[in-house]
Design an enzyme around this catalytic site. Structure first.
Site, PDB file in Angstrom:
ATOM      1  N   ARG A 209      -7.742  -3.632   9.448  1.00 39.35           N
ATOM      2  CA  ARG A 209      -6.796  -4.582  10.049  1.00 39.35           C
ATOM      3  C   ARG A 209      -7.377  -5.290  11.274  1.00 39.35           C
ATOM      4  O   ARG A 209      -6.959  -6.399  11.614  1.00 39.35           O
ATOM      5  CB  ARG A 209      -5.468  -3.882  10.386  1.00 39.35           C
ATOM      6  CG  ARG A 209      -4.776  -3.317   9.137  1.00 39.35           C
ATOM      7  CD  ARG A 209      -3.301  -3.068   9.318  1.00 39.35           C
ATOM      8  NE  ARG A 209      -2.806  -2.166   8.286  1.00 39.35           N
ATOM      9  CZ  ARG A 209      -2.494  -2.522   7.036  1.00 39.35           C
ATOM     10  NH1 ARG A 209      -2.602  -3.786   6.665  1.00 39.35           N
ATOM     11  NH2 ARG A 209      -2.061  -1.625   6.168  1.00 39.35           N
TER      12      ARG A 209
ATOM     13  N   LYS B  84      -4.517   5.408  14.582  1.00 38.86           N
ATOM     14  CA  LYS B  84      -4.603   4.768  13.263  1.00 38.86           C
ATOM     15  C   LYS B  84      -6.066   4.815  12.794  1.00 38.86           C
ATOM     16  O   LYS B  84      -6.839   5.611  13.288  1.00 38.86           O
ATOM     17  CB  LYS B  84      -4.065   3.337  13.344  1.00 38.86           C
ATOM     18  CG  LYS B  84      -2.586   3.268  13.680  1.00 38.86           C
ATOM     19  CD  LYS B  84      -1.738   3.895  12.604  1.00 38.86           C
ATOM     20  CE  LYS B  84      -0.263   3.882  12.941  1.00 38.86           C
ATOM     21  NZ  LYS B  84       0.524   4.635  11.975  1.00 38.86           N
TER      22      LYS B  84
ATOM     23  N   ASP C 255       1.965  -1.386  11.663  1.00 43.62           N
ATOM     24  CA  ASP C 255       0.648  -1.775  11.144  1.00 43.62           C
ATOM     25  C   ASP C 255       0.292  -3.225  11.456  1.00 43.62           C
ATOM     26  O   ASP C 255      -0.828  -3.661  11.172  1.00 43.62           O
ATOM     27  CB  ASP C 255       0.605  -1.568   9.624  1.00 43.62           C
ATOM     28  CG  ASP C 255       0.585  -0.088   9.259  1.00 43.62           C
ATOM     29  OD1 ASP C 255       0.183   0.733  10.103  1.00 43.62           O
ATOM     30  OD2 ASP C 255       0.978   0.239   8.127  1.00 43.62           O
TER      31      ASP C 255
ATOM     32  N   SER D  89       7.147   8.753  12.417  1.00 41.94           N
ATOM     33  CA  SER D  89       6.071   8.673  11.426  1.00 41.94           C
ATOM     34  C   SER D  89       6.620   8.857  10.021  1.00 41.94           C
ATOM     35  O   SER D  89       7.118   9.932   9.667  1.00 41.94           O
ATOM     36  CB  SER D  89       5.010   9.746  11.705  1.00 41.94           C
ATOM     37  OG  SER D  89       4.153   9.859  10.578  1.00 41.94           O
TER      38      SER D  89
ATOM     39  N   LYS E  31       0.837  -1.208   0.000  1.00 42.66           N
ATOM     40  CA  LYS E  31       0.000   0.000   0.000  1.00 42.66           C
ATOM     41  C   LYS E  31       0.874   1.261   0.000  1.00 42.66           C
ATOM     42  O   LYS E  31       0.628   2.188  -0.772  1.00 42.66           O
ATOM     43  CB  LYS E  31      -0.923  -0.031   1.228  1.00 42.66           C
ATOM     44  CG  LYS E  31      -1.879   1.140   1.340  1.00 42.66           C
ATOM     45  CD  LYS E  31      -3.145   0.746   2.070  1.00 42.66           C
ATOM     46  CE  LYS E  31      -2.985   0.630   3.572  1.00 42.66           C
ATOM     47  NZ  LYS E  31      -2.921   1.944   4.258  1.00 42.66           N
TER      48      LYS E  31
ATOM     49  N   ARG F  23      -8.574  11.950  12.456  1.00 36.71           N
ATOM     50  CA  ARG F  23      -7.131  11.683  12.618  1.00 36.71           C
ATOM     51  C   ARG F  23      -6.309  12.975  12.608  1.00 36.71           C
ATOM     52  O   ARG F  23      -6.598  13.903  11.865  1.00 36.71           O
ATOM     53  CB  ARG F  23      -6.664  10.701  11.527  1.00 36.71           C
ATOM     54  CG  ARG F  23      -7.399   9.366  11.702  1.00 36.71           C
ATOM     55  CD  ARG F  23      -6.953   8.336  10.736  1.00 36.71           C
ATOM     56  NE  ARG F  23      -5.570   7.954  10.968  1.00 36.71           N
ATOM     57  CZ  ARG F  23      -4.884   7.152  10.158  1.00 36.71           C
ATOM     58  NH1 ARG F  23      -5.459   6.687   9.067  1.00 36.71           N
ATOM     59  NH2 ARG F  23      -3.643   6.854  10.430  1.00 36.71           N
TER      60      ARG F  23
HETATM   61  C1  S3P Z   1       2.547   4.729   6.243  1.00 36.15           C
HETATM   62  C2  S3P Z   1       3.109   5.035   7.448  1.00 36.15           C
HETATM   63  C3  S3P Z   1       2.544   4.587   8.733  1.00 36.15           C
HETATM   64  C4  S3P Z   1       1.566   3.433   8.538  1.00 36.15           C
HETATM   65  C5  S3P Z   1       0.611   3.652   7.407  1.00 36.15           C
HETATM   66  C6  S3P Z   1       1.362   3.872   6.106  1.00 36.15           C
HETATM   67  C7  S3P Z   1       3.174   5.263   5.023  1.00 36.15           C
HETATM   68  O1  S3P Z   1       1.855   5.651   9.338  1.00 36.15           O
HETATM   69  O2  S3P Z   1       0.835   3.196   9.727  1.00 36.15           O
HETATM   70  O3  S3P Z   1      -0.255   2.537   7.251  1.00 36.15           O
HETATM   71  O4  S3P Z   1       2.851   4.781   3.915  1.00 36.15           O
HETATM   72  O5  S3P Z   1       4.008   6.172   5.138  1.00 36.15           O
HETATM   73  P1  S3P Z   1       2.612   6.712  10.299  1.00 36.15           P
HETATM   74  O6  S3P Z   1       3.589   7.431   9.485  1.00 36.15           O
HETATM   75  O7  S3P Z   1       1.521   7.607  10.810  1.00 36.15           O
HETATM   76  O8  S3P Z   1       3.219   5.870  11.381  1.00 36.15           O
END
Ligand code: S3P
Length: 440
Positions: free
Chosen positions: A387, A342, A315, A167, A21, A122
């Site tokens: 999830r 999340k 995740d 993040s 993803k 969020r």
């Molecule tokens: C992601 C980063 C993560 C993850 C999300 C996808 C990304 O989030 O939980 O499903 O593609 O950069 P955070 O950056 O908020 O931890």
């Protein structure tokens, strides 16, 4: 729809879960901003990544597909996006909203980003703060919540930003804004997070340096269209890694799984718990490590999850909590407060379902303590979180009776075809349409 999953069974055979993803989002974003054509294969045709495709189409980018995971993106260059005629709806996708904020902050036109009920809860202050320091002008609702109004025409200035939380979305947002900024933009992070943005930018011919953890780029360059082969998403593979580990008699081969070291915390944690996972046929595809994973059932034991693994498995905790519920002894997770913001509050959502199924657990502000036990039957809520749904589906493999999982529509955000693939592998899963199907 809801899932009704019969107890018992095992997972066997060979399967490939859909594309990653995170990489799917980034392929569309960078392909659109590149000069020339980008061909993507292995693209995840899930609702989240499709929201990103729709947003770039709305900004004038021609994107052919997806057709069986293949997309052709006719890049417009860093200066080529056009004003969208409507609000950009990111659906359930935090990645789309946070990364796009960085790109939109650098445009000459105004734009508005919105999303579904979950996304509207969020926190976006975490991207607004650094973007404002770069000179962007972004209005949010109270407490930094979306919808976001991004005012165009701001001259962005490169900054150095010390991320207050681990993040990848915030890191990527700042770096993407840096493409449009004058001078150098750099970040440091409190712990390493997924580095797909950095790797993919380099794949598009854009220099990104990492000097002792200071990740930076110069604004004003250009991206060259390229071909991208997206591996299977380790976050989707995680449900099967857990399912096959807990279900006696399982022996499953997961093909072409992305093995980026910033994503493999789930393997480390499961192996510490005693899982039997063999990494086969390791190779590199388009700048990302890939392997096949063979997983066989094994008795699991509870562990104290190492803190440094938390961002690397962020995740996968819903699935890992099911492993913990089936393990001998106690599993302790701490330092994982990010789970609370999340698609749902994943600590609370999982604790509620585990309690319904008779698994003792204690919720903490930054984690959870799970006492392994025997899973009972019951009906669990997903809190509209994909999830949570897929994790409890796997729990049925070790439950005493059927598990009903309410409101599973959101599974399609990250894993279209989950029900079929899981059934083919041996899960007794039935999809039951409900009156509210399709609503968000
Ligand atoms: C992601 C980063 C993560 C993850 C999300 C996808 C990304 O989030 O939980 O499903 O593609 O950069 P955070 O950056 O908020 O931890």
């Amino acid at each position: 729809m809801k899932f009704c999953v019969q107890p018992g069974g095992s997972l066997t055979g060979t399967l490939r879960v859909p594309g990653d993803k995170s990489m799917s989002h980034r392929s569309v974003m960078l392909g659109s901003l590149a000069e020339g054509v980008t061909k993507v294969s292995g693209f995840l045709e899930g609702d989240d990544a499709l929201a990103t495709v729709a947003a770039f189409r709305a900004m004038g980018v021609t994107i052919d597909g997806p057709d069986q995971g293949c997309l052709t993106i006719h890049g417009v260059g860093l200066a080529g996006l056009q004003a969208p005629s409507a609000v950009l709806d990111m659906g359930n996708s935090g990645t789309s909203m946070r990364l796009l904020s960085g790109i939109l902050a650098g445009q000459s036109f105004d734009s508005v980003l919105t999303g579904d009920a979950s996304l509207l809860r969020r926190p976006m202050g975490r991207v607004i703060t650094p973007l404002a320091r770069m000179g962007a002008s972004i209005d949010s609702q109270d407490k930094g919540l979306p919808p976001l109004s991004v005012r165009g025409g701001s001259a962005l200035q490169g900054i150095h930003y010390d991320l207050p939380m681990a993040s990848a979305q915030v890191k990527s947002c700042v770096l993407l804004a840096g493409l449009f900024a004058t001078g150098r933009t750099s970040v440091t992070e409190p712990a390493p997070t997924r580095d797909h943005t950095e790797r993919m930018l380099r794949g598009f011919g854009y220099a990104v340096e990492n000097n002792n953890g200071v990740i930076g780029l110069e604004g004003g360059g250009s991206l060259r269209g390229t071909d991208i082969d997206i591996p299977a998403d380790i976050s989707s593979a995680a449900f099967f890694l857990v399912g096959a580990s807990i279900a006696p008699g399982s022996d499953l081969l997961l093909q072409h799984v992305g093995m980026n070291p910033t994503r493999t915390g789930v393997l480390t944690i499961l192996q510490l718990m005693g899982a039997d996972i063999t990494v086969l046929n390791e190779r590199e595809v388009g700048g990302e490590p890939v392997a096949d994973l063979r997983v066989r059932s094994a008795p699991l034991r509870g562990i104290d999850i190492p803190q440094e693994e938390v961002p690397l498995a962020i995740d996968e905790f819903p699935a890992l909590f099911i492993a913990a519920a089936c393990a001998e002894g106690t599993t302790i997770l701490s330092g994982a407060e990010e789970l609370r913001v999340k698609e749902s509050d994943r600590i609370a959502s999982m604790a509620a379902g585990l309690t319904t199924l008779g698994i003792n657990n204690e919720v903490r502000p930054d984690g959870i303590v799970i006492h392994g036990g025997e899973l009972g039957a019951g009906s669990v809520e997903t809190f509209h979180d994909h999830r949570i749904a897929m994790s409890f589906a796997m729990a049925a493999l070790r439950a005493r009776g059927p598990i009903d999982i309410l409101d599973c529509d959101h599974v399609a955000t990250s894993f279209p075809g989950f029900a079929n693939l899981a059934s083919e592998a041996g899960l007794g899963l039935e999809v039951i349409p409900t009156a509210t199907s399709g609503t968000r």
